[in-house]
Design a protein around this motif. Sequence first.
Motif, PDB file in Angstrom:
ATOM      1  N   PRO A 187      41.123   9.966  -6.140  1.00  0.00           N
ATOM      2  CA  PRO A 187      41.680   9.249  -4.990  1.00  0.00           C
ATOM      3  C   PRO A 187      41.500   7.745  -5.154  1.00  0.00           C
ATOM      4  O   PRO A 187      40.562   7.285  -5.816  1.00  0.00           O
ATOM      5  N   LYS A 188      42.410   6.987  -4.576  1.00  0.00           N
ATOM      6  CA  LYS A 188      42.326   5.523  -4.613  1.00  0.00           C
ATOM      7  C   LYS A 188      41.829   5.039  -3.249  1.00  0.00           C
ATOM      8  O   LYS A 188      42.215   5.565  -2.209  1.00  0.00           O
ATOM      9  N   GLY A 189      40.991   4.005  -3.287  1.00  0.00           N
ATOM     10  CA  GLY A 189      40.462   3.444  -2.043  1.00  0.00           C
ATOM     11  C   GLY A 189      41.355   2.335  -1.532  1.00  0.00           C
ATOM     12  O   GLY A 189      41.333   1.202  -2.037  1.00  0.00           O
ATOM     13  N   ALA A 190      42.158   2.628  -0.516  1.00  0.00           N
ATOM     14  CA  ALA A 190      43.062   1.630   0.059  1.00  0.00           C
ATOM     15  C   ALA A 190      42.285   0.725   1.016  1.00  0.00           C
ATOM     16  O   ALA A 190      41.649   1.214   1.961  1.00  0.00           O
ATOM     17  N   VAL A 191      42.322  -0.576   0.776  1.00  0.00           N
ATOM     18  CA  VAL A 191      41.603  -1.534   1.616  1.00  0.00           C
ATOM     19  C   VAL A 191      42.524  -2.040   2.732  1.00  0.00           C
ATOM     20  O   VAL A 191      43.491  -2.760   2.479  1.00  0.00           O
ATOM     21  N   ASN A 196      46.149  -6.126   8.785  1.00  0.00           N
ATOM     22  CA  ASN A 196      46.983  -4.933   8.605  1.00  0.00           C
ATOM     23  C   ASN A 196      46.961  -4.071   9.853  1.00  0.00           C
ATOM     24  O   ASN A 196      48.001  -3.682  10.386  1.00  0.00           O
ATOM     25  N   ALA A 197      45.748  -3.725  10.327  1.00  0.00           N
ATOM     26  CA  ALA A 197      45.611  -2.839  11.481  1.00  0.00           C
ATOM     27  C   ALA A 197      46.161  -3.476  12.754  1.00  0.00           C
ATOM     28  O   ALA A 197      46.800  -2.813  13.577  1.00  0.00           O
ATOM     29  N   VAL A 198      45.927  -4.766  12.917  1.00  0.00           N
ATOM     30  CA  VAL A 198      46.426  -5.468  14.109  1.00  0.00           C
ATOM     31  C   VAL A 198      47.945  -5.405  14.172  1.00  0.00           C
ATOM     32  O   VAL A 198      48.535  -5.116  15.222  1.00  0.00           O
ATOM     33  N   HIS A 199      48.609  -5.650  13.063  1.00  0.00           N
ATOM     34  CA  HIS A 199      50.077  -5.599  13.072  1.00  0.00           C
ATOM     35  C   HIS A 199      50.592  -4.184  13.305  1.00  0.00           C
ATOM     36  O   HIS A 199      51.623  -3.989  13.973  1.00  0.00           O
ATOM     37  N   GLU A 324      48.764   3.289   2.774  1.00  0.00           N
ATOM     38  CA  GLU A 324      49.022   1.953   2.236  1.00  0.00           C
ATOM     39  C   GLU A 324      49.842   1.068   3.170  1.00  0.00           C
ATOM     40  O   GLU A 324      49.872  -0.152   2.983  1.00  0.00           O
ATOM     41  N   THR A 325      50.523   1.649   4.155  1.00  0.00           N
ATOM     42  CA  THR A 325      51.261   0.845   5.130  1.00  0.00           C
ATOM     43  C   THR A 325      50.491   0.756   6.455  1.00  0.00           C
ATOM     44  O   THR A 325      51.043   0.336   7.467  1.00  0.00           O
ATOM     45  N   THR A 326      49.218   1.162   6.437  1.00  0.00           N
ATOM     46  CA  THR A 326      48.357   1.143   7.618  1.00  0.00           C
ATOM     47  C   THR A 326      49.034   1.872   8.776  1.00  0.00           C
ATOM     48  O   THR A 326      49.033   1.415   9.907  1.00  0.00           O
ATOM     49  N   SER A 327      49.634   2.990   8.466  1.00  0.00           N
ATOM     50  CA  SER A 327      50.364   3.877   9.375  1.00  0.00           C
ATOM     51  C   SER A 327      51.852   3.568   9.365  1.00  0.00           C
ATOM     52  O   SER A 327      52.514   3.938   8.413  1.00  0.00           O
ATOM     53  N   PRO A 328      52.448   2.878  10.350  1.00  0.00           N
ATOM     54  CA  PRO A 328      53.914   2.899  10.409  1.00  0.00           C
ATOM     55  C   PRO A 328      54.614   1.894   9.499  1.00  0.00           C
ATOM     56  O   PRO A 328      54.248   0.726   9.428  1.00  0.00           O
ATOM     57  N   ALA A 329      55.644   2.361   8.805  1.00  0.00           N
ATOM     58  CA  ALA A 329      56.551   1.474   8.079  1.00  0.00           C
ATOM     59  C   ALA A 329      57.908   1.499   8.769  1.00  0.00           C
ATOM     60  O   ALA A 329      58.621   0.497   8.824  1.00  0.00           O
ATOM     61  N   THR A 330      58.278   2.686   9.282  1.00  0.00           N
ATOM     62  CA  THR A 330      59.492   2.828  10.094  1.00  0.00           C
ATOM     63  C   THR A 330      59.146   3.644  11.329  1.00  0.00           C
ATOM     64  O   THR A 330      58.280   4.521  11.283  1.00  0.00           O
ATOM     65  N   LEU A 331      59.825   3.362  12.431  1.00  0.00           N
ATOM     66  CA  LEU A 331      59.630   4.100  13.679  1.00  0.00           C
ATOM     67  C   LEU A 331      60.971   4.232  14.391  1.00  0.00           C
ATOM     68  O   LEU A 331      61.783   3.297  14.386  1.00  0.00           O
ATOM     69  N   GLU A 370      64.074   4.519  -4.595  1.00  0.00           N
ATOM     70  CA  GLU A 370      62.684   4.479  -4.124  1.00  0.00           C
ATOM     71  C   GLU A 370      62.518   3.383  -3.083  1.00  0.00           C
ATOM     72  O   GLU A 370      63.089   2.299  -3.193  1.00  0.00           O
ATOM     73  N   LEU A 371      61.715   3.666  -2.047  1.00  0.00           N
ATOM     74  CA  LEU A 371      61.441   2.675  -1.015  1.00  0.00           C
ATOM     75  C   LEU A 371      60.372   1.707  -1.495  1.00  0.00           C
ATOM     76  O   LEU A 371      59.272   2.123  -1.880  1.00  0.00           O
ATOM     77  N   TYR A 372      60.712   0.417  -1.497  1.00  0.00           N
ATOM     78  CA  TYR A 372      59.746  -0.655  -1.723  1.00  0.00           C
ATOM     79  C   TYR A 372      59.514  -1.301  -0.353  1.00  0.00           C
ATOM     80  O   TYR A 372      60.475  -1.633   0.350  1.00  0.00           O
ATOM     81  N   ILE A 373      58.254  -1.499   0.016  1.00  0.00           N
ATOM     82  CA  ILE A 373      57.932  -1.952   1.374  1.00  0.00           C
ATOM     83  C   ILE A 373      57.022  -3.169   1.325  1.00  0.00           C
ATOM     84  O   ILE A 373      56.029  -3.197   0.596  1.00  0.00           O
ATOM     85  N   LYS A 374      57.383  -4.163   2.141  1.00  0.00           N
ATOM     86  CA  LYS A 374      56.613  -5.402   2.218  1.00  0.00           C
ATOM     87  C   LYS A 374      56.347  -5.729   3.681  1.00  0.00           C
ATOM     88  O   LYS A 374      57.140  -5.388   4.564  1.00  0.00           O
ATOM     89  N   GLY A 375      55.224  -6.371   3.962  1.00  0.00           N
ATOM     90  CA  GLY A 375      54.927  -6.762   5.328  1.00  0.00           C
ATOM     91  C   GLY A 375      53.436  -6.933   5.535  1.00  0.00           C
ATOM     92  O   GLY A 375      52.623  -6.602   4.658  1.00  0.00           O
ATOM     93  N   PRO A 376      53.032  -7.436   6.710  1.00  0.00           N
ATOM     94  CA  PRO A 376      51.615  -7.693   6.970  1.00  0.00           C
ATOM     95  C   PRO A 376      50.799  -6.421   7.204  1.00  0.00           C
ATOM     96  O   PRO A 376      49.582  -6.485   7.356  1.00  0.00           O
ATOM     97  N   MET A 377      51.464  -5.269   7.240  1.00  0.00           N
ATOM     98  CA  MET A 377      50.748  -3.998   7.395  1.00  0.00           C
ATOM     99  C   MET A 377      50.466  -3.344   6.045  1.00  0.00           C
ATOM    100  O   MET A 377      49.797  -2.312   5.969  1.00  0.00           O
ATOM    101  N   ILE A 378      50.974  -3.930   4.955  1.00  0.00           N
ATOM    102  CA  ILE A 378      50.718  -3.382   3.619  1.00  0.00           C
ATOM    103  C   ILE A 378      49.293  -3.750   3.193  1.00  0.00           C
ATOM    104  O   ILE A 378      48.870  -4.894   3.322  1.00  0.00           O
ATOM    105  N   ILE A 379      48.566  -2.764   2.704  1.00  0.00           N
ATOM    106  CA  ILE A 379      47.154  -2.953   2.387  1.00  0.00           C
ATOM    107  C   ILE A 379      46.890  -4.181   1.515  1.00  0.00           C
ATOM    108  O   ILE A 379      47.741  -4.616   0.751  1.00  0.00           O
ATOM    109  N   LYS A 380      45.689  -4.664   1.657  1.00  0.00           N
ATOM    110  CA  LYS A 380      45.255  -5.825   0.883  1.00  0.00           C
ATOM    111  C   LYS A 380      45.224  -5.499  -0.613  1.00  0.00           C
ATOM    112  O   LYS A 380      45.709  -6.280  -1.441  1.00  0.00           O
TER     113      LYS A 380
END
Length: 523
Positions: A187-191, A196-199, A324-331, A370-380
């Motif tokens: 397993p990988k440790g996602a930081v 991230n969580a706030v957004h 890795e997206t700290t939960s939601p990427a799309t809603l 493939e989905l590439y995702i960028k934003g302030p919710m993407i893990i450090k």
Amino acid sequence: MELFGRPEVKVFAERPSTIGQLLTDTAARFGEKQAVVTEERTLSYQELDGQSTTLAANLQRRGIQVGDRVGAVIGNCAEFPIVVFACAKAGAIMVPVNVKLQVEELQYIIGHSKPKLLIVEAEYAEKVKEAVRKSGLQDLEQPELFVIGNENSYGELLDESAAFEQVDVDEVDGAFILYTSGTTGRPKGAVLAHINAVHSVMNYKRRFETDDSMKTLVAVPMFHVTGLVGQLLHMFYVGGTVYSMRRYQNEAYIQLILKHEVNFLFNVPTIFIMMSTSEEFQKHSFGFVKKVAFGGSPIYQQTFQMLKKAFPKAQLHNAYGATETTSPATLMPVSYPESKVTSVGLPVDVADIKIVDPEGRTVPDGESGELYIKGPMIIKEYWDNPAANQSSFTDGYWHSGDLGIMDDDGYVYIRDRKKDMINRGGEKIFSIEVEDALKSHPDVVEAAVIGEPDPVFGEKVKAFVVGQNLDPDDFSELQAHCKKALAKFKVPEEFVLLESLPRNASGKILKNTLKETGGRSNA
């Protein structure tokens, strides 16, 4: 703004600075209101804020500084959110660990994250102690262990004489390390950083239009990103109330919803399917439910229609994301056309999502990639994993490993995991497409499709099904049913009837396990 070295990341201008600040702000507004109601105790916002500060002070007394890791092998109980906010206030990085892991798995996570201190429930203490002994950490590196329960050494961390010292916690500092499922390899440790969580909680509030009237019931593990961010932190941000269950049990879950008139439900579709089979569920009205969210696995038309009927006044929200997206990427938004029900929704407000081909080029709307995702919710980053950090990000975009399309209106549809796509003699088959066809049969409750090695075609389609009135020795009817909706090369050639599908703690089907165990097949 530039975030973690990634340029042009969209952020919300007005936002809490840290997770600790998020709770303090909410406690100032809703002090005596119930924040957490567990099977053992209830905490108001004021109590949660106060007890987490006391715990933070005791962590500091034991040498915990900004950036130190605090491991937590804790299930769904009141101590979990207390530890969350204590670590946030002290600037420590909480490492919530799956309580179901065995010694060897725990051994890896403890050895890799090197926590300075461990907080563990009594029922898991012995295996954690053994994992620490086997972790490879030297005596001076071994974490101090505090146990909640029988010996209750955890009580030492609630000494009110300890004075909390305000520390400088930046929003880009790590708040959690969540170890991914590890369906292949280690397993990988996602930081997950504070920002991230706030957004993510802000994205939930804006898209779902949640407020302080919300009451949710957490039955998924709090150590998983949906329970932690989608429910726990989300509700604490808006001022709602979190009820919790230690372990999901169908009838008990339904009774708690009725007892507390829980109006915000968030689960994998499987739990809703299980609920719908209960006589207790069928004889009650759930008109008080305002919002129903689901994610983690595909939503089928028949499941959607069941939810619509069962919760007639609720807004139904599909969700897509990952650790890795700290939960939601799309809603899904509050309202949308019925034709979009199988979509996972629109990108969250601060997300930038593009669909790319194998060479990394953006494809036109409606084409798969493939989905590439960028934003302030993407893990450090991934903790102490340079190879994963190098291979998982391109120009600030995280590679999701999921295949999907985006339609002309911006709605995203997930077609498959990249590694789950089946290649039969050059014909590409999305397993979700076959699963949809199988699920449309009235006797099939669940289905999972994998590629089985084939000497002629490279791979052939193999289906694992859960259902009623199915003959384990004759699947010709299911094959005939699939042929009505699928091209011949997509129809499963092998079937296995199971009582249930293997899942990880987050409710996702473990296709790797299905591939490894195989099971009895019938053509």
